[in-house]
Design a protein around this motif. Structure first.
Motif, PDB file in Angstrom:
ATOM      1  N   LEU A  48       0.831  -1.209   0.000  1.00 53.18           N
ATOM      2  CA  LEU A  48       0.000   0.000   0.000  1.00 53.18           C
ATOM      3  C   LEU A  48       0.864   1.256   0.000  1.00 53.18           C
ATOM      4  CD1 LEU A  48      -2.635  -1.181   2.606  1.00 53.18           C
ATOM      5  CD2 LEU A  48      -3.147  -0.571   0.232  1.00 53.18           C
ATOM      6  N   GLY A  49       1.938   1.215   0.759  1.00 49.85           N
ATOM      7  CA  GLY A  49       2.850   2.363   0.792  1.00 49.85           C
ATOM      8  C   GLY A  49       3.381   2.692  -0.592  1.00 49.85           C
ATOM      9  N   ASP A  50       3.734   1.655  -1.348  1.00 49.89           N
ATOM     10  CA  ASP A  50       4.207   1.867  -2.720  1.00 49.89           C
ATOM     11  C   ASP A  50       3.080   2.402  -3.607  1.00 49.89           C
ATOM     12  OD1 ASP A  50       6.729   1.008  -2.033  1.00 49.89           O
ATOM     13  OD2 ASP A  50       6.474  -1.014  -2.861  1.00 49.89           O
ATOM     14  N   ILE A 110      -4.819   1.301   7.321  1.00 43.68           N
ATOM     15  CA  ILE A 110      -5.991   0.416   7.373  1.00 43.68           C
ATOM     16  C   ILE A 110      -7.151   0.957   6.549  1.00 43.68           C
ATOM     17  CG2 ILE A 110      -7.829  -0.444   8.889  1.00 43.68           C
ATOM     18  CD1 ILE A 110      -5.729  -0.822  11.055  1.00 43.68           C
ATOM     19  N   ILE A 111      -7.478   2.220   6.712  1.00 43.08           N
ATOM     20  CA  ILE A 111      -8.625   2.778   5.988  1.00 43.08           C
ATOM     21  C   ILE A 111      -8.355   2.772   4.487  1.00 43.08           C
ATOM     22  CG2 ILE A 111     -10.020   4.861   5.623  1.00 43.08           C
ATOM     23  CD1 ILE A 111      -9.752   5.362   8.652  1.00 43.08           C
ATOM     24  N   SER A 112      -7.142   3.111   4.098  1.00 46.70           N
ATOM     25  CA  SER A 112      -6.791   3.046   2.670  1.00 46.70           C
ATOM     26  C   SER A 112      -6.925   1.624   2.147  1.00 46.70           C
ATOM     27  CB  SER A 112      -5.356   3.542   2.462  1.00 46.70           C
ATOM     28  OG  SER A 112      -5.223   4.875   2.861  1.00 46.70           O
ATOM     29  N   HIS A 113      -6.513   0.651   2.957  1.00 52.06           N
ATOM     30  CA  HIS A 113      -6.632  -0.755   2.568  1.00 52.06           C
ATOM     31  C   HIS A 113      -8.099  -1.136   2.359  1.00 52.06           C
ATOM     32  CE1 HIS A 113      -5.438  -5.208   3.455  1.00 52.06           C
ATOM     33  NE2 HIS A 113      -5.584  -4.975   2.174  1.00 52.06           N
ATOM     34  N   MET A 114      -8.953  -0.698   3.271  1.00 53.48           N
ATOM     35  CA  MET A 114     -10.381  -1.004   3.135  1.00 53.48           C
ATOM     36  C   MET A 114     -10.961  -0.368   1.873  1.00 53.48           C
ATOM     37  SD  MET A 114     -11.983  -0.989   7.000  1.00 53.48           S
ATOM     38  CE  MET A 114     -11.485   0.656   7.425  1.00 53.48           C
ATOM     39  N   ILE A 115     -10.611   0.891   1.632  1.00 56.00           N
ATOM     40  CA  ILE A 115     -11.130   1.590   0.450  1.00 56.00           C
ATOM     41  C   ILE A 115     -10.675   0.887  -0.829  1.00 56.00           C
ATOM     42  CG2 ILE A 115     -10.982   3.733  -0.895  1.00 56.00           C
ATOM     43  CD1 ILE A 115     -10.763   5.197   1.884  1.00 56.00           C
ATOM     44  N   ASP A 147      -7.676  11.353  -1.942  1.00 53.58           N
ATOM     45  CA  ASP A 147      -6.216  11.246  -1.846  1.00 53.58           C
ATOM     46  C   ASP A 147      -5.714   9.985  -2.530  1.00 53.58           C
ATOM     47  OD1 ASP A 147      -6.240  13.589  -0.389  1.00 53.58           O
ATOM     48  OD2 ASP A 147      -5.957  12.619   1.558  1.00 53.58           O
ATOM     49  N   ILE A 148      -6.453   8.881  -2.344  1.00 55.05           N
ATOM     50  CA  ILE A 148      -6.073   7.613  -2.974  1.00 55.05           C
ATOM     51  C   ILE A 148      -6.180   7.727  -4.490  1.00 55.05           C
ATOM     52  CG2 ILE A 148      -6.830   5.216  -3.321  1.00 55.05           C
ATOM     53  CD1 ILE A 148      -7.500   5.205  -0.275  1.00 55.05           C
TER      54      ILE A 148
END
Length: 198
Positions: free
Chosen positions: A80-82, A97-102, A193-194
């Protein structure tokens, strides 16, 4: 790999460092040896930089049979960081975590559909008129609707902030007392942002 293993064993005072799936895994006893202060984290990050490594950190776990799940978290933190173009050598799953869920919704729906109408409206207005309504609203929510703190963080006068908030309410009919809406706005900002990174 074995050379790096020795380096990290020395850094963590012989904590368990193993090679698993072709990656170095450090099992750190968080009860007795957790890296807590900024100085230790900075030293760890410098060591990672010197050896051209990046660390993914999972949530804390208490039983060794939970290792596989937490290994996945650390691995996801790296991935995810990459994907999200995060800087720095340490990627903490708690922060992602929230980015992962999205991002997990991408196979089910267009994640643009997760963006709240208020955020869409303010973003469009900002792009057309060069205003900064969305930034103002996000700062206001992030500062728990404290006008003084928000004004200070945005470097604007207290009255300017109040005027902007009133304009936002007038333009969007936003209810600032509705916690669900405020959560959806914060989530929408994360989605924006994502999308900017993809």
């Amino acid at each position: 790999m074995y050379y790096l293993k020795r380096i990290y064993q020395n850094f963590f005072n012989q904590q368990t460092v193993i090679i698993y799936n072709g990656q170095l895994v450090i099992l750190l006893d968080a009860i007795t040896a957790e890296i807590q202060n900024e100085r230790e984290m900075a030293s760890f990050e410098n060591l990672l930089e010197e050896n051209d490594c990046t660390a993914g950190i999972s949530k804390i776990f208490y039983h060794l049979y939970d290792f596989c799940e937490h290994y996945k978290q650390a691995h996801n933190a790296l991935t995810l960081g990459d994907q999200l173009k995060k800087t720095g050598r340490i990627r903490n799953y708690d922060d992602l975590i929230i980015s992962h869920m999205i991002l997990s919704f991408r196979g089910e729906t267009n994640i643009k559909n997760l963006i709240h109408p208020v955020v869409k409206t303010l973003k469009d207005l900002d792009e057309k008129k060069g205003s900064n309504f969305l930034e103002t609203l996000v700062a206001y929510i992030n500062h728990n609707q404290d006008t003084m703190l928000t004004a200070k963080s945005l470097h604007v006068h207290y009255n300017t902030l109040k005027y902007r908030i009133n304009q936002i309410i007038e333009l969007t009919e936003l209810d600032l007392s509705d916690s669900e809406t405020l959560f959806n706005i914060q989530l929408s900002v994360k989605v924006n942002d994502i999308l900017a990174c993809l």
